[in-house]
Design a protein around this motif. Structure first.
Motif, PDB file in Angstrom:
ATOM      1  N   MET A   1      29.869 -25.887  92.475  1.00 28.10           N
ATOM      2  CA  MET A   1      30.055 -27.457  91.994  1.00 28.10           C
ATOM      3  C   MET A   1      30.294 -28.362  93.155  1.00 28.10           C
ATOM      4  N   THR A   2      29.559 -29.161  93.314  1.00 27.22           N
ATOM      5  CA  THR A   2      29.647 -30.295  94.280  1.00 27.22           C
ATOM      6  C   THR A   2      30.879 -31.250  94.064  1.00 27.22           C
ATOM      7  N   ASN A   3      31.565 -31.604  94.954  1.00 32.28           N
ATOM      8  CA  ASN A   3      32.580 -32.816  94.679  1.00 32.28           C
ATOM      9  C   ASN A   3      32.061 -33.989  95.286  1.00 32.28           C
ATOM     10  N   TRP A   4      32.315 -35.044  94.672  1.00 26.56           N
ATOM     11  CA  TRP A   4      31.811 -36.458  95.041  1.00 26.56           C
ATOM     12  C   TRP A   4      32.668 -37.367  95.501  1.00 26.56           C
ATOM     13  N   GLY A   5      32.873 -37.808  96.548  1.00 25.00           N
ATOM     14  CA  GLY A   5      33.891 -38.696  97.197  1.00 25.00           C
ATOM     15  C   GLY A   5      33.552 -40.163  97.451  1.00 25.00           C
ATOM     16  N   TYR A   6      34.665 -40.795  97.820  1.00 26.36           N
ATOM     17  CA  TYR A   6      34.522 -42.272  97.973  1.00 26.36           C
ATOM     18  C   TYR A   6      35.084 -42.549  99.485  1.00 26.36           C
ATOM     19  N   THR A   7      34.454 -43.310 100.272  1.00 28.00           N
ATOM     20  CA  THR A   7      35.092 -43.652 101.442  1.00 28.00           C
ATOM     21  C   THR A   7      36.011 -45.045 101.521  1.00 28.00           C
ATOM     22  N   LEU A   8      37.252 -44.714 101.831  1.00 25.45           N
ATOM     23  CA  LEU A   8      38.025 -46.008 102.153  1.00 25.45           C
ATOM     24  C   LEU A   8      37.740 -46.352 103.737  1.00 25.45           C
ATOM     25  N   MET A   9      36.695 -47.426 103.914  1.00 29.14           N
ATOM     26  CA  MET A   9      36.164 -47.557 105.142  1.00 29.14           C
ATOM     27  C   MET A   9      37.009 -48.668 105.649  1.00 29.14           C
ATOM     28  N   THR A  10      38.072 -48.285 106.641  1.00 30.18           N
ATOM     29  CA  THR A  10      39.121 -49.195 107.170  1.00 30.18           C
ATOM     30  C   THR A  10      38.546 -50.317 108.042  1.00 30.18           C
ATOM     31  N   GLU A  11      37.286 -49.783 108.474  1.00 34.25           N
ATOM     32  CA  GLU A  11      36.524 -50.814 109.349  1.00 34.25           C
ATOM     33  C   GLU A  11      36.024 -52.186 108.670  1.00 34.25           C
ATOM     34  N   GLN A  12      35.945 -52.176 107.542  1.00 36.68           N
ATOM     35  CA  GLN A  12      35.059 -53.135 106.541  1.00 36.68           C
ATOM     36  C   GLN A  12      36.172 -53.780 105.457  1.00 36.68           C
ATOM     37  N   GLU A  33      38.942 -38.797  97.818  1.00 34.74           N
ATOM     38  CA  GLU A  33      38.625 -40.222  98.762  1.00 34.74           C
ATOM     39  C   GLU A  33      39.225 -39.685 100.251  1.00 34.74           C
ATOM     40  N   VAL A  34      38.171 -40.370 101.030  1.00 36.84           N
ATOM     41  CA  VAL A  34      38.215 -40.181 102.385  1.00 36.84           C
ATOM     42  C   VAL A  34      38.640 -41.370 103.228  1.00 36.84           C
ATOM     43  N   LEU A  68      42.930 -36.644  98.665  1.00 32.48           N
ATOM     44  CA  LEU A  68      42.795 -37.511  99.927  1.00 32.48           C
ATOM     45  C   LEU A  68      42.653 -36.879 101.251  1.00 32.48           C
ATOM     46  N   MET A  69      41.838 -37.421 102.140  1.00 34.25           N
ATOM     47  CA  MET A  69      41.546 -36.807 103.108  1.00 34.25           C
ATOM     48  C   MET A  69      41.512 -37.894 104.343  1.00 34.25           C
ATOM     49  N   THR A  70      41.879 -37.580 105.701  1.00 36.58           N
ATOM     50  CA  THR A  70      41.569 -38.291 106.867  1.00 36.58           C
ATOM     51  C   THR A  70      40.023 -37.910 107.424  1.00 36.58           C
ATOM     52  N   TYR A  71      39.255 -38.872 107.461  1.00 35.80           N
ATOM     53  CA  TYR A  71      37.828 -38.826 108.085  1.00 35.80           C
ATOM     54  C   TYR A  71      37.298 -39.548 109.225  1.00 35.80           C
ATOM     55  N   VAL A  72      37.978 -39.378 110.283  1.00 38.57           N
ATOM     56  CA  VAL A  72      38.730 -38.333 110.588  1.00 38.57           C
ATOM     57  C   VAL A  72      39.736 -38.880 111.745  1.00 38.57           C
TER      58      VAL A  72
END
Length: 322
Positions: A1-12, A33-34, A68-72
């Motif tokens: 099964m594929t997991n689908w994530g959302y990016t917390l884009m700190t640059e924007q 969430e990464v 949660l994850m640092t990316y990267v």
């Protein structure tokens, strides 16, 4: 099964906004969430760069379910690996086992700020190997002294450690880095959907290993406006990581992307209101064997509307596609 994530884009986006988006993404049904970890945005138009670890600490308290994850994070120049080991352990405790430490060899954009220079790529990979050795050693809870080519650790111990440990995912770019880092990390992070790299990584692990990718989209009710936003905020993306790793400033990225046209961005990033088109853009990652795919919704403007209106039906289409 594929997991689908959302990016917390700190640059924007700013820090308070990111915490709100994290909560909304969890409600919408994202699995994980990464967070990027930047000192500078790629382009001045993005306009933000809050400290990712503080944001993730707040997100850990504001959410209940999402991983949660640092990316990267780059644990070699701006951060000493002993400090990263401590931060990761603390965040895992706050997240109650939901955190994965994603690491990579970094970009000049973020690492040059401490005035230590920017090493050549081979040295950066050697530094990352040493850093991972240090992080693993400190996560045992033992007293650690380490004397490497690049890093020293003197009688260090992490006093607050999670019982479940901290899984580590590492960003690699080719066969050489797979061979170097597969013994030192649990999971693979890869920017491009390269099936050969995925297969080599999978073959190097006896047990299950996640393959984690990231994919920008720009959802919006007007396709032309979405393309314009993607061009304004994400045209740096077209340079590829061979370029992106070495440019030192947002001004450098602006110059490097000066001749990138909106049409070029539209070819690389799915834009507009068509959820089937946005979902289909994940197909190369699925075909390459990725287990986890995190989406970046480009731009802070419209982020709340994307999460409120488009995220849930998009996830339905993605799960059907997978």
């Amino acid at each position: 099964m594929t997991n689908w994530g959302y990016t917390l884009m700190t640059e924007q986006s700013g820090p308070r906004e990111l915490v709100g988006y994290a909560q909304a993404a969890e409600r919408a049904g994202f699995d994980f969430e990464v967070s990027s970890d930047h000192y500078s945005p790629w382009l001045t138009e993005q306009g933000h760069a809050p400290y990712a670890w503080t944001v993730l600490g707040a997100v850990a308290q504001a959410t209940e379910r999402v991983e949660l994850m640092t990316y990267v994070t780059c644990p070699t120049v701006r951060y000493h690996p002993a400090v990263v080991a401590q931060k990761a352990a603390t965040l895992q405790l706050l997240a109650e086992g939901r955190f994965t430490l994603g690491v990579g060899s970094g970009e000049n954009l973020n690492e040059h700020v401490v005035g230590e220079g920017w090493p050549a790529v081979d040295a950066r990979h050697d530094m990352l190997e040493e850093a991972l050795e240090i992080i693993h050693a400190l996560h045992t809870g033992d007293l650690v002294t380490y004397d490497g080519q690049y890093f020293r650790v003197d009688s260090a111990r992490i006093w607050d450690l999670p019982d479940e440990g901290v899984p580590i995912a590492v960003a690699v770019s080719g066969e050489k880095s797979v061979d170097a880092f597969a013994p030192l990390a649990d999971h693979l992070i890869q920017v491009q959907p390269d099936a050969d790299v995925v297969q080599r990584w999978t073959g190097a692990h006896d047990g299950p290993s996640r393959v984690i990718g990231q994919l920008p989209i720009c959802w919006g009710p007007d396709k032309d406006a979405a393309i314009e936003q993607a061009h304004a905020q994400f045209r740096w993306f077209g340079g590829g990581w061979g370029v992106n790793a070495d440019l030192p400033t947002p001004a450098g990225f602006a110059a490097a992307s000066k001749f990138v046209r909106p049409d070029d961005v539209a070819e690389a990033i799915a834009c507009g209101p068509d959820l089937d088109e946005l979902a289909e853009s994940a197909r190369p990652f699925l075909d390459a064997g990725f287990t986890d795919i995190a989406f970046v919704q480009v731009g802070d403007e419209g982020q709340e509307r994307f999460l409120a209106e488009a995220a849930e039906p998009l996830l339905e289409k993605l799960r059907a596609l997978a």
